[in-house]
Design a protein around this motif. Structure first.
Motif, PDB file in Angstrom:
ATOM      1  N   ALA A   1       0.851  -1.187   0.000  1.00 57.68           N
ATOM      2  CA  ALA A   1       0.000   0.000   0.000  1.00 57.68           C
ATOM      3  C   ALA A   1       0.889   1.240   0.000  1.00 57.68           C
ATOM      4  CB  ALA A   1      -0.895   0.003   1.230  1.00 57.68           C
TER       5      ALA A   1
ATOM      6  N   HIS B   1       1.690   3.073   6.535  1.00 54.10           N
ATOM      7  CA  HIS B   1       0.738   2.017   6.875  1.00 54.10           C
ATOM      8  C   HIS B   1       0.047   2.275   8.213  1.00 54.10           C
ATOM      9  CE1 HIS B   1       3.047  -0.842   3.978  1.00 54.10           C
ATOM     10  NE2 HIS B   1       2.421   0.144   3.364  1.00 54.10           N
TER      11      HIS B   1
ATOM     12  N   TYR C   1      -6.490  -5.174   3.521  1.00 53.23           N
ATOM     13  CA  TYR C   1      -6.780  -4.727   4.883  1.00 53.23           C
ATOM     14  C   TYR C   1      -8.224  -5.084   5.171  1.00 53.23           C
ATOM     15  CZ  TYR C   1      -7.419  -1.954   9.053  1.00 53.23           C
ATOM     16  OH  TYR C   1      -7.681  -1.574  10.340  1.00 53.23           O
TER      17      TYR C   1
ATOM     18  N   LEU D   1      -0.894  -4.864   4.179  1.00 53.24           N
ATOM     19  CA  LEU D   1      -0.554  -3.558   3.611  1.00 53.24           C
ATOM     20  C   LEU D   1       0.893  -3.500   3.147  1.00 53.24           C
ATOM     21  CD1 LEU D   1      -2.364  -1.132   6.084  1.00 53.24           C
ATOM     22  CD2 LEU D   1      -3.130  -1.890   3.827  1.00 53.24           C
TER      23      LEU D   1
END
Length: 105
Positions: A31, A35, A64, A75
């Motif tokens: 991600a 995070h 998630y 993530l």
């Protein structure tokens, strides 16, 4: 993510779908952003979000899950194997070589 983590922003948000995975030399499908900030922004909305899809995987599962524990979220993506890292380096070198050969004078 920083904006969503701020107090009072989008208090009635019901849906979030973020599909922007980051790929680095060492990891895939991570991600983008801090995070801890992402987790904070989403945890604040556990009671209002009806759909939460963060960088869905090939099975359309979020990386998630609302209410999940830190150890269970994905993530951080997946680590590349040494073979994948080597293949990536070879591809990058080849791409640079081709780009250099295609330079317009």
């Amino acid at each position: 993510w920083n904006a969503l983590a701020a107090e009072g922003v989008c208090p009635r948000l019901e849906m979030i779908w973020a599909d922007a995975p980051m790929h680095t030399n060492d990891r895939v499908d991570a991600a983008q952003g801090d995070h801890d900030v992402i987790r904070s922004a989403l945890k604040k909305r556990v009671d209002t979000l009806k759909l939460c899809m963060i960088n869905p995987d090939d099975q359309c599962k979020s990386r998630y899950v609302l209410g999940s524990k830190l150890e269970s979220d994905r993530l951080n993506g997946t680590a590349r194997t040494e073979d994948e890292k080597q293949a990536l380096r070879m591809m990058q070198r080849y791409s640079k070589k081709v780009a250099a050969e295609c330079t317009v004078e």
